[in-house]
Design an enzyme around this catalytic site. Structure first.
Site, mmCIF file in Angstrom:
data_model
loop_
_atom_site.group_PDB
_atom_site.id
_atom_site.type_symbol
_atom_site.label_atom_id
_atom_site.label_comp_id
_atom_site.label_asym_id
_atom_site.label_seq_id
_atom_site.Cartn_x
_atom_site.Cartn_y
_atom_site.Cartn_z
ATOM 1 N N THR A 10 4.859 2.079 6.199
ATOM 2 C CA THR A 10 3.438 1.761 6.318
ATOM 3 C C THR A 10 2.769 2.749 7.268
ATOM 4 O O THR A 10 3.367 3.143 8.276
ATOM 5 C CB THR A 10 3.149 0.329 6.832
ATOM 6 O OG1 THR A 10 1.762 0.237 7.206
ATOM 7 C CG2 THR A 10 3.962 -0.057 8.051
ATOM 8 N N GLY A 24 0.843 -1.200 0.000
ATOM 9 C CA GLY A 24 0.000 0.000 0.000
ATOM 10 C C GLY A 24 0.878 1.251 0.000
ATOM 11 O O GLY A 24 1.905 1.278 0.661
ATOM 12 N N ARG A 51 0.634 -5.004 -4.978
ATOM 13 C CA ARG A 51 0.756 -6.038 -3.948
ATOM 14 C C ARG A 51 1.144 -7.368 -4.596
ATOM 15 O O ARG A 51 0.590 -8.410 -4.279
ATOM 16 C CB ARG A 51 -0.544 -6.152 -3.160
ATOM 17 C CG ARG A 51 -0.872 -4.914 -2.331
ATOM 18 C CD ARG A 51 -1.886 -5.220 -1.253
ATOM 19 N NE ARG A 51 -2.333 -4.042 -0.516
ATOM 20 C CZ ARG A 51 -1.687 -3.538 0.532
ATOM 21 N NH1 ARG A 51 -0.560 -4.076 0.931
ATOM 22 N NH2 ARG A 51 -2.183 -2.498 1.168
ATOM 23 N N ASP A 100 0.497 1.808 9.063
ATOM 24 C CA ASP A 100 0.059 0.986 10.201
ATOM 25 C C ASP A 100 1.065 0.960 11.353
ATOM 26 O O ASP A 100 0.713 0.576 12.461
ATOM 27 C CB ASP A 100 -0.192 -0.463 9.743
ATOM 28 C CG ASP A 100 -1.209 -0.555 8.630
ATOM 29 O OD1 ASP A 100 -2.033 0.370 8.490
ATOM 30 O OD2 ASP A 100 -1.188 -1.556 7.880
ATOM 31 N N ASP A 151 3.345 -1.179 11.913
ATOM 32 C CA ASP A 151 3.307 -2.526 12.501
ATOM 33 C C ASP A 151 4.545 -3.363 12.156
ATOM 34 O O ASP A 151 4.482 -4.586 12.151
ATOM 35 C CB ASP A 151 2.020 -3.250 12.051
ATOM 36 C CG ASP A 151 1.949 -3.437 10.543
ATOM 37 O OD1 ASP A 151 2.786 -2.865 9.817
ATOM 38 O OD2 ASP A 151 1.044 -4.160 10.083
ATOM 39 N N ASP A 182 5.540 -5.403 5.668
ATOM 40 C CA ASP A 182 6.022 -6.766 5.949
ATOM 41 C C ASP A 182 5.956 -7.688 4.722
ATOM 42 O O ASP A 182 6.827 -8.544 4.547
ATOM 43 C CB ASP A 182 5.300 -7.379 7.148
ATOM 44 C CG ASP A 182 3.792 -7.275 7.042
ATOM 45 O OD1 ASP A 182 3.292 -6.615 6.102
ATOM 46 O OD2 ASP A 182 3.101 -7.862 7.892
ATOM 47 N N ARG A 216 -4.833 -2.351 9.926
ATOM 48 C CA ARG A 216 -4.843 -3.806 9.745
ATOM 49 C C ARG A 216 -4.979 -4.515 11.099
ATOM 50 O O ARG A 216 -5.896 -4.180 11.817
ATOM 51 C CB ARG A 216 -3.601 -4.248 8.995
ATOM 52 C CG ARG A 216 -3.805 -5.586 8.324
ATOM 53 C CD ARG A 216 -2.915 -5.815 7.175
ATOM 54 N NE ARG A 216 -3.629 -5.700 5.927
ATOM 55 C CZ ARG A 216 -3.048 -5.559 4.756
ATOM 56 N NH1 ARG A 216 -1.749 -5.474 4.674
ATOM 57 N NH2 ARG A 216 -3.769 -5.504 3.671
HETATM 58 O O1 F6P Z 1 -1.241 -1.516 5.212
HETATM 59 C C1 F6P Z 1 -1.796 -0.283 4.925
HETATM 60 C C2 F6P Z 1 -3.283 -0.410 4.743
HETATM 61 O O2 F6P Z 1 -3.796 0.876 4.443
HETATM 62 C C3 F6P Z 1 -4.044 -1.035 5.914
HETATM 63 O O3 F6P Z 1 -4.237 -0.133 6.976
HETATM 64 C C4 F6P Z 1 -5.293 -1.481 5.228
HETATM 65 O O4 F6P Z 1 -5.927 -2.529 5.920
HETATM 66 C C5 F6P Z 1 -4.777 -1.958 3.887
HETATM 67 O O5 F6P Z 1 -3.576 -1.262 3.661
HETATM 68 C C6 F6P Z 1 -5.696 -1.718 2.717
HETATM 69 O O6 F6P Z 1 -5.149 -2.355 1.626
HETATM 70 P P1 F6P Z 1 -5.508 -2.049 0.100
HETATM 71 O O7 F6P Z 1 -4.765 -0.813 -0.302
HETATM 72 O O8 F6P Z 1 -4.984 -3.239 -0.633
HETATM 73 O O9 F6P Z 1 -6.984 -1.885 0.018
#
Ligand code: F6P
Length: 342
Positions: A125, A10, A72, A127, A129, A103, A171
């Site tokens: 990120t 992301g 991704r 997050d 995390d 990660d 997340r």
């Molecule tokens: O890891 C960053 C994040 O924004 C999370 O907080 C969220 O759950 C996820 O990515 C959303 O993913 P995507 O961009 O694939 O919808």
């Protein structure tokens, strides 16, 4: 040297600061050539690369997102894809890859390094995390955005005597929820690390409403009610790394709160607003420090490592340490936030 740089997973504010710092350090300090790999690992599968010179990275520091694009893509699923990555790297005579990601991206980086790719990781990120580093860039910007939203929601909550539920990303960790809840003065914060009890929450809010006529409840997207083992998801589809798209817990909580307390309740899901737009000064500086340190690590042959922030210092940690599990919320922050609940 010829150094490849990519951004995977992301997007988040501060990625362009890393790309700029890598290019400025490598080209300006060492006379290297920097090759931008488009859309994360996908760029090495599809052979979509572009040379990054000083002109290309000029003016990108305040911009959100990533000029290289992201995806991704998970080549770990397929041996042929891993082989293709090594082939593309060899074809373009890339001597080291700087992989910026969360990660998932970093676990691919580690696997490729074990197969011989000279690679250094940079943690990003919203997050926050990732183990091994106190903070990732992007997180500070997300917390600022959520805090501003909470401030705005306060005035409308107070005027209408409502409970406002704010759903935030993160997340399976509650870092964004806890830090923005602390900064915004939330009256309750629900995070994945601490399953919540609806009755207890309702009692607390009802008690508060005798004293104050409104409440702000921050809910992390990965939060779960006690006894529930399922997450609330927006879609059952999973991405290439097996992650479901979380989202919707805010509405579930809001509905239960309104039913059981009788207090009008509204929900706001902040979603991708948290990831977009210009990075804070903190994230620009952290991204810049990581980018410079990553090039230094390449020149010191510190492959298989990730640049990290420990206290005030930038350091290197083994990629294994970064990807073995998500970094959960420091409970000291949560216990502090609890002082202000209700
Ligand atoms: O890891 C960053 C994040 O924004 C999370 O907080 C969220 O759950 C996820 O990515 C959303 O993913 P995507 O961009 O694939 O919808």
């Amino acid at each position: 040297m010829r150094i490849g740089v990519l951004t995977g997973g992301g997007d988040c504010p501060g990625l362009n600061a890393v790309i700029r710092a890598v290019t400025r350090t490598a080209v300006g300090r060492y006379g290297d050539t920097v090759v931008g790999i488009r859309n994360g690992w996908k760029g090495l599968l599809e052979d979509t690369l572009e040379e990054l010179d000083l002109r290309r990275v000029s003016g990108i520091l305040p911009r959100g997102g990533t000029i290289l694009g992201t995806s991704r893509t998970n080549p770990l699923k397929d041996k042929a894809q891993m082989a293709k990555i090594h082939e593309t790297v060899k074809k373009h005579e890339i001597e080291a890859v700087i992989a910026t990601g969360g990660d998932d991206t970093l676990s691919v980086c580690l696997a490729l390094n074990k197969e011989g790719l000279q690679a250094v990781g940079v943690p990003k990120t919203i997050d926050n995390d990732i183990c091994g580093t106190d903070y990732t860039f992007g997180f500070n910007t997300a917390v600022h955005i959520v805090t501003e939203a909470i401030d705005r929601l306060h005035t409308t909550a107070e005027s209408h005597h409502r409970i406002m539920v704010v759903e935030v990303m993160g997340r399976h960790t509650g870092w964004i929820a806890v830090m923005s809840g602390l900064a915004g003065g939330a009256d309750a914060i629900l995070i994945p690390e601490v399953p919540y009890d609806v009755d207890e929450l309702c009692n607390r809010l009802k008690k508060r409403h005798k004293r104050k006529s409104f409440s702000i409840v921050v809910v992390a997207e990965g939060a779960r009610e006690k006894g529930q083992d399922q997450f609330i998801v927006q879609s059952n589809k999973v991405d290439e790394f097996g992650h479901a798209r979380l989202g919707g817990i805010g509405s579930v909580v809001a509905q239960k709160l309104e039913e059981r307390t009788g207090i009008q309740t509204r929900v706001t899901m902040l979603g991708y607003i948290q990831r977009g737009g210009t990075p804070t000064a903190y994230d620009r500086i952290l991204g810049t420090r990581f980018g410079v340190a990553a090039v230094e690590a390449v020149h010191d042959s510190q492959f298989g490592k990730m640049v990290a922030l420990r206290g005030e210092q930038i350091t290197l940690v083994p990629l294994e340490e970064a990807v073995h599990q998500p970094k959960k919320v420091d409970m000291e922050f949560y216990r502090m936030a609890e002082v202000f609940f209700g």
